[in-house]
Design a protein around this motif. Structure first.
Motif, PDB file in Angstrom:
ATOM      1  N   ARG A 138     -57.467  19.902  10.919  1.00  0.00           N
ATOM      2  CA  ARG A 138     -57.999  20.278   9.610  1.00  0.00           C
ATOM      3  C   ARG A 138     -57.534  21.692   9.237  1.00  0.00           C
ATOM      4  NH1 ARG A 138     -63.494  19.959  10.501  1.00  0.00           N
ATOM      5  NH2 ARG A 138     -63.299  17.725  10.665  1.00  0.00           N
ATOM      6  N   PHE A 139     -57.546  22.612  10.231  1.00  0.00           N
ATOM      7  CA  PHE A 139     -57.122  23.989   9.974  1.00  0.00           C
ATOM      8  C   PHE A 139     -55.608  24.084   9.792  1.00  0.00           C
ATOM      9  CE2 PHE A 139     -61.274  25.102  11.829  1.00  0.00           C
ATOM     10  CZ  PHE A 139     -61.719  25.956  10.827  1.00  0.00           C
ATOM     11  N   ALA A 140     -54.890  23.234  10.544  1.00  0.00           N
ATOM     12  CA  ALA A 140     -53.424  23.324  10.509  1.00  0.00           C
ATOM     13  C   ALA A 140     -52.816  22.562   9.340  1.00  0.00           C
ATOM     14  CB  ALA A 140     -52.843  22.783  11.813  1.00  0.00           C
ATOM     15  N   GLN A 141     -53.631  21.770   8.678  1.00  0.00           N
ATOM     16  CA  GLN A 141     -53.091  20.945   7.597  1.00  0.00           C
ATOM     17  C   GLN A 141     -52.494  21.829   6.502  1.00  0.00           C
ATOM     18  OE1 GLN A 141     -56.016  18.367   5.854  1.00  0.00           O
ATOM     19  NE2 GLN A 141     -54.504  16.783   5.465  1.00  0.00           N
ATOM     20  N   ALA A 142     -51.210  21.547   6.180  1.00  0.00           N
ATOM     21  CA  ALA A 142     -50.525  22.370   5.195  1.00  0.00           C
ATOM     22  C   ALA A 142     -51.007  22.044   3.792  1.00  0.00           C
ATOM     23  CB  ALA A 142     -49.021  22.128   5.282  1.00  0.00           C
ATOM     24  N   GLY A 143     -51.134  23.082   2.999  1.00  0.00           N
ATOM     25  CA  GLY A 143     -51.476  22.873   1.603  1.00  0.00           C
ATOM     26  C   GLY A 143     -50.221  22.606   0.803  1.00  0.00           C
ATOM     27  N   SER A 144     -50.350  22.585  -0.494  1.00  0.00           N
ATOM     28  CA  SER A 144     -49.175  22.306  -1.317  1.00  0.00           C
ATOM     29  C   SER A 144     -48.251  23.519  -1.381  1.00  0.00           C
ATOM     30  CB  SER A 144     -49.603  21.890  -2.720  1.00  0.00           C
ATOM     31  OG  SER A 144     -50.359  22.925  -3.308  1.00  0.00           O
ATOM     32  N   ASN A 145     -48.784  24.726  -1.173  1.00  0.00           N
ATOM     33  CA  ASN A 145     -47.889  25.873  -1.104  1.00  0.00           C
ATOM     34  C   ASN A 145     -48.000  26.530   0.268  1.00  0.00           C
ATOM     35  OD1 ASN A 145     -49.761  28.220  -1.161  1.00  0.00           O
ATOM     36  ND2 ASN A 145     -50.310  27.384  -3.149  1.00  0.00           N
ATOM     37  N   ARG A 146     -46.904  27.154   0.674  1.00  0.00           N
ATOM     38  CA  ARG A 146     -46.835  27.705   2.022  1.00  0.00           C
ATOM     39  C   ARG A 146     -46.327  29.131   1.971  1.00  0.00           C
ATOM     40  NH1 ARG A 146     -43.599  22.436   4.114  1.00  0.00           N
ATOM     41  NH2 ARG A 146     -45.316  20.968   3.994  1.00  0.00           N
ATOM     42  N   PHE A 147     -46.862  29.934   2.852  1.00  0.00           N
ATOM     43  CA  PHE A 147     -46.502  31.346   2.887  1.00  0.00           C
ATOM     44  C   PHE A 147     -46.025  31.701   4.292  1.00  0.00           C
ATOM     45  CE2 PHE A 147     -47.726  35.894   3.313  1.00  0.00           C
ATOM     46  CZ  PHE A 147     -46.884  36.399   2.343  1.00  0.00           C
ATOM     47  N   VAL A 148     -44.854  32.259   4.389  1.00  0.00           N
ATOM     48  CA  VAL A 148     -44.288  32.616   5.692  1.00  0.00           C
ATOM     49  C   VAL A 148     -43.762  34.046   5.620  1.00  0.00           C
ATOM     50  CG1 VAL A 148     -42.445  32.130   7.354  1.00  0.00           C
ATOM     51  CG2 VAL A 148     -43.649  30.238   6.262  1.00  0.00           C
ATOM     52  N   GLU A 162     -39.434  28.380  17.757  1.00  0.00           N
ATOM     53  CA  GLU A 162     -39.869  29.689  17.306  1.00  0.00           C
ATOM     54  C   GLU A 162     -40.842  29.608  16.129  1.00  0.00           C
ATOM     55  OE1 GLU A 162     -37.532  33.840  16.420  1.00  0.00           O
ATOM     56  OE2 GLU A 162     -36.498  32.243  17.474  1.00  0.00           O
ATOM     57  N   TYR A 163     -40.652  28.596  15.307  1.00  0.00           N
ATOM     58  CA  TYR A 163     -41.547  28.389  14.170  1.00  0.00           C
ATOM     59  C   TYR A 163     -42.023  26.937  14.175  1.00  0.00           C
ATOM     60  CZ  TYR A 163     -39.315  32.654  12.406  1.00  0.00           C
ATOM     61  OH  TYR A 163     -38.839  33.931  12.273  1.00  0.00           O
ATOM     62  N   SER A 164     -43.114  26.690  13.498  1.00  0.00           N
ATOM     63  CA  SER A 164     -43.601  25.313  13.362  1.00  0.00           C
ATOM     64  C   SER A 164     -42.724  24.587  12.339  1.00  0.00           C
ATOM     65  CB  SER A 164     -45.055  25.323  12.899  1.00  0.00           C
ATOM     66  OG  SER A 164     -45.112  25.727  11.546  1.00  0.00           O
ATOM     67  N   PRO A 165     -42.723  23.256  12.350  1.00  0.00           N
ATOM     68  CA  PRO A 165     -41.942  22.528  11.344  1.00  0.00           C
ATOM     69  C   PRO A 165     -42.306  22.937   9.918  1.00  0.00           C
ATOM     70  CG  PRO A 165     -42.591  21.042  13.082  1.00  0.00           C
ATOM     71  CD  PRO A 165     -43.284  22.341  13.365  1.00  0.00           C
ATOM     72  N   ALA A 166     -43.589  23.221   9.682  1.00  0.00           N
ATOM     73  CA  ALA A 166     -44.005  23.634   8.335  1.00  0.00           C
ATOM     74  C   ALA A 166     -43.401  24.987   7.964  1.00  0.00           C
ATOM     75  CB  ALA A 166     -45.527  23.700   8.259  1.00  0.00           C
ATOM     76  N   ALA A 172     -31.129  17.194   6.158  1.00  0.00           N
ATOM     77  CA  ALA A 172     -30.782  16.892   7.552  1.00  0.00           C
ATOM     78  C   ALA A 172     -31.352  17.960   8.487  1.00  0.00           C
ATOM     79  CB  ALA A 172     -29.268  16.808   7.706  1.00  0.00           C
ATOM     80  N   LEU A 173     -31.298  19.225   8.048  1.00  0.00           N
ATOM     81  CA  LEU A 173     -31.835  20.312   8.874  1.00  0.00           C
ATOM     82  C   LEU A 173     -33.353  20.217   8.978  1.00  0.00           C
ATOM     83  CD1 LEU A 173     -29.696  23.403   7.761  1.00  0.00           C
ATOM     84  CD2 LEU A 173     -29.392  21.918   9.737  1.00  0.00           C
ATOM     85  N   LEU A 174     -33.994  19.845   7.888  1.00  0.00           N
ATOM     86  CA  LEU A 174     -35.452  19.685   7.928  1.00  0.00           C
ATOM     87  C   LEU A 174     -35.842  18.589   8.916  1.00  0.00           C
ATOM     88  CD1 LEU A 174     -36.727  19.990   4.240  1.00  0.00           C
ATOM     89  CD2 LEU A 174     -36.765  21.688   6.050  1.00  0.00           C
ATOM     90  N   GLU A 175     -35.112  17.473   8.886  1.00  0.00           N
ATOM     91  CA  GLU A 175     -35.385  16.375   9.828  1.00  0.00           C
ATOM     92  C   GLU A 175     -35.177  16.853  11.264  1.00  0.00           C
ATOM     93  OE1 GLU A 175     -32.962  13.029   8.888  1.00  0.00           O
ATOM     94  OE2 GLU A 175     -33.749  12.862   6.851  1.00  0.00           O
ATOM     95  N   TYR A 176     -34.104  17.598  11.451  1.00  0.00           N
ATOM     96  CA  TYR A 176     -33.792  18.080  12.798  1.00  0.00           C
ATOM     97  C   TYR A 176     -34.899  19.007  13.311  1.00  0.00           C
ATOM     98  CZ  TYR A 176     -31.486  20.761  16.459  1.00  0.00           C
ATOM     99  OH  TYR A 176     -31.195  21.393  17.637  1.00  0.00           O
ATOM    100  N   LEU A 177     -35.383  19.877  12.445  1.00  0.00           N
ATOM    101  CA  LEU A 177     -36.394  20.840  12.864  1.00  0.00           C
ATOM    102  C   LEU A 177     -37.774  20.208  13.021  1.00  0.00           C
ATOM    103  CD1 LEU A 177     -35.137  23.735  10.611  1.00  0.00           C
ATOM    104  CD2 LEU A 177     -35.126  23.706  13.101  1.00  0.00           C
ATOM    105  N   ALA A 178     -37.998  19.117  12.294  1.00  0.00           N
ATOM    106  CA  ALA A 178     -39.296  18.438  12.413  1.00  0.00           C
ATOM    107  C   ALA A 178     -39.360  17.593  13.686  1.00  0.00           C
ATOM    108  CB  ALA A 178     -39.534  17.560  11.194  1.00  0.00           C
ATOM    109  N   ASP A 179     -38.209  17.152  14.168  1.00  0.00           N
ATOM    110  CA  ASP A 179     -38.155  16.322  15.369  1.00  0.00           C
ATOM    111  C   ASP A 179     -37.957  17.223  16.582  1.00  0.00           C
ATOM    112  OD1 ASP A 179     -37.794  14.504  17.326  1.00  0.00           O
ATOM    113  OD2 ASP A 179     -35.788  13.883  16.692  1.00  0.00           O
ATOM    114  N   ARG A 180     -38.999  17.353  17.375  1.00  0.00           N
ATOM    115  CA  ARG A 180     -38.916  18.264  18.509  1.00  0.00           C
ATOM    116  C   ARG A 180     -38.749  17.546  19.837  1.00  0.00           C
ATOM    117  NH1 ARG A 180     -42.320  23.633  17.570  1.00  0.00           N
ATOM    118  NH2 ARG A 180     -41.294  24.188  15.658  1.00  0.00           N
ATOM    119  N   THR A 181     -38.525  16.239  19.785  1.00  0.00           N
ATOM    120  CA  THR A 181     -38.459  15.464  21.013  1.00  0.00           C
ATOM    121  C   THR A 181     -37.491  16.037  22.045  1.00  0.00           C
ATOM    122  OG1 THR A 181     -38.903  13.566  19.644  1.00  0.00           O
ATOM    123  CG2 THR A 181     -38.241  13.138  21.912  1.00  0.00           C
TER     124      THR A 181
END
Lengths: 399, 128
Positions: free
Chosen positions: A66-76, B70-74, B96-105
């Motif tokens: 629930r806490f990790a769920q991403a919203g529609s906008n993201r800040f990094v 180093e970072y989460s997929p999000a 393609a890069l997004l898919e690659y980074l989301a797949d951490r297998t």
């Protein structure tokens, strides 16, 4: 009668073992049943504990999800930090540090706001906004944007300037402060990339507030970037990147009322088995042809003169890292060398006409994939104002 | 103009050097911090290049490769979007890069064979 009694006694005696056996079996059954019941109870208890454990884990998982769920906008927040020491022979030695957080705010899949404020501390705190703009991914091959952005003129300013990427502690003369290339500008851009098999064609067009040509005083002839000028400058870059070869070539151009710029860049970055390591080659050159005058050293413009107001600068940089070496220590060491130049127009009355050549060599130690310690030496040769040597030390971390 | 000629000469030299040393390295062949411990995924390819190879090629244009962990997929989704603008990535490479980074297998360490065999043996003993 006697026979009957005898027969009964005999039968009784014969049945005795059977009766005792039955009693024994019954006792064994009872023991087994008790054991099984105890085992069943233990299993039930274990299952219950397991169920409780699973429930607890699931609850924790739901909470964290629930806490990790991403919203529609993201800040990094990413960026880089620097600590440096420069010792100039027969000159001043200086410690300095800087931090440049990169703020990325993605409102949705198409809209991204990005900004890089920079805080540098040497003698005093200096702040600057390298860029702050919003971009819109209009099509697969088209991105539109507006704000202050790193001008896509050649590649150093927009891609290689972060300290954790730049392989030497200093920026090339033509691309640093006081150089030829406009590092950033306020305006709008359209850019993107198109796949052509295993090659990528990139393009960028931009319009920014034009730089201003200083016509009088000590800074006469200098071209100053301005964020609020009335005139506009337009420019762009075309690039071809060969994915497999790791080779990119590009040409750039910018035009405004006061100066026309043309640039070219070549970069090669690839792993070569024959050299047992990574080779990184950067070549960039730029020519600036500005208005020839009139100029005047005095502010009353009484003693006017004209010059062939042409500047030229660039650099060639080669780095080698034995990333395929057996030694782990060796794999994380990188050697780098750079030659650069900046030629200014022959000027009447001061250092504006100085031509500079600079040689630099360094050894970098990579502690992680984004943290390096750089140690370098630099020799600067000026046609006016004397030469200098400097020892450069810098730690740079990308985060 | 002399410098421009030098630059042109250096460019030609570089091209010859590349041609002479032409090899076809893959990211899995690199070592140290450049190692990405990835294997090209055959399932999704962009122009016959694996996603890992694409990742390696685009990143190495400017800097060393950062670890996928180093970072989460999000977070990567935002950072790659930033890179899409800076490095003019085409849409298909971006995806393609997004898919690659989301797949951490591939980043999950494999269980050593002996340990895995031991686990199976234990499991089979407990099973009815």
């Amino acid at each position: 009668m006697t026979r009957v009694v005898r027969a009964a006694v005999a039968a009784g005696l014969a049945a005795l073992p059977l009766l005792s056996g039955a009693a024994s079996v019954a006792a064994q059954d009872t023991t087994e049943t008790r054991r099984l019941r105890a085992e069943l109870a233990a299993l039930r208890e274990e299952l219950s504990q397991f169920q409780d454990d699973v429930d607890a884990r699931m609850t924790a998982l739901r909470d964290s999800a629930r806490f990790a769920q991403a919203g529609s906008n993201r800040f990094v927040v990413t960026g880089y930090g620097v600590g440096a020491f420069t010792a100039v022979r027969d000159g001043a030695s200086t410690f300095s540090s800087a931090i440049a957080p990169i703020l990325l705010w993605q409102l949705n899949d198409r809209v991204l706001f990005q900004a890089e404020p920079e805080f540098e501390m040497a003698e005093a705190l200096e702040t600057n906004v390298e860029y702050a703009h919003v971009s819109y991914l209009a099509l697969d091959f088209l991105t539109l944007g507006a704000g202050k952005f790193l001008t896509p003129f050649n590649i150093f300013s927009q891609r290689l300037h972060p300290a954790w990427i730049n392989k030497l502690p200093t920026a090339p003369l033509a691309f640093g402060h006081g150089g030829i290339v406009p590092g950033s500008g306020v305006g709008a851009f359209a850019r993107g990339g198109v796949p052509l098999g295993r090659t990528r064609l990139s393009y960028a067009f931009y319009g920014i507030n034009a730089p201003e040509l200083m016509t009088m005083g000590e800074a006469a002839g200098a071209i100053e970037a301005t964020d609020a000028g009335e005139a506009r400058a337009f420019g762009g870059r075309f690039g071809l990147f060969m994915l497999r070869a790791g080779l990119e070539v590009g040409v750039s151009s910018q035009t405004s009322d006061v100066a026309k710029l043309a640039g070219a860049d070549v970069s090669l970055s690839r792993q070569l088995a024959a050299l047992r390591g990574n080779l990184d080659l950067r070549l960039e050159g730029v020519i600036s042809d500005a208005v020839d005058g009139p100029f005047a050293i005095d502010t009353t413009m009484t003693d006017q003169f004209f010059v062939n107001n042409r500047r030229e600068g660039g650099y060639g940089q080669l780095a080698y890292r034995p990333s395929l070496a057996e030694s782990r220590v060796l794999r994380n060491i990188e050697l780098v060398g750079r030659y650069e130049w900046l030629d200014r127009p022959d000027w009447r009355g001061g250092e504006m006409g100085n031509d500079t050549k600079r040689y630099a060599a360094g050894v970098n130690v990579w502690l992680t994939s984004s943290m390096q310690i750089k140690l370098g030496v630099q020799r600067t040769i000026n046609t006016i104002g004397g030469n200098s040597r400097a020892l450069l030390f810098q730690t740079a971390t990308g985060f | 103009m002399r410098h421009i000629r030098i630059l042109a000469l250096a460019t030609t030299t570089a091209a010859v050097l590349v041609a002479a040393c032409a090899t076809n390295p893959t990211p899995s062949a690199s070592r140290g911090s450049l190692r990405t411990a990835v294997a090209p995924a055959a399932a999704s390819r962009a122009d016959a290049m694996g996603r890992a190879e694409l990742w390696s090629a685009h990143c190495a244009r400017c800097h060393t490769l950062r670890a996928r962990t180093e970072y989460s997929p999000a977070q990567w989704a935002v950072i790659v979007n930033h890179m899409r603008v800076v490095a003019d990535l085409p849409g298909q490479d971006y995806r393609a890069l997004l898919e690659y980074l989301a797949d951490r297998t591939p980043d999950v360490p494999r269980v050593p064979t002996k340990v895995a065999a031991g686990r199976n043996a234990t499991t089979s003993q407990r099973s009815p």
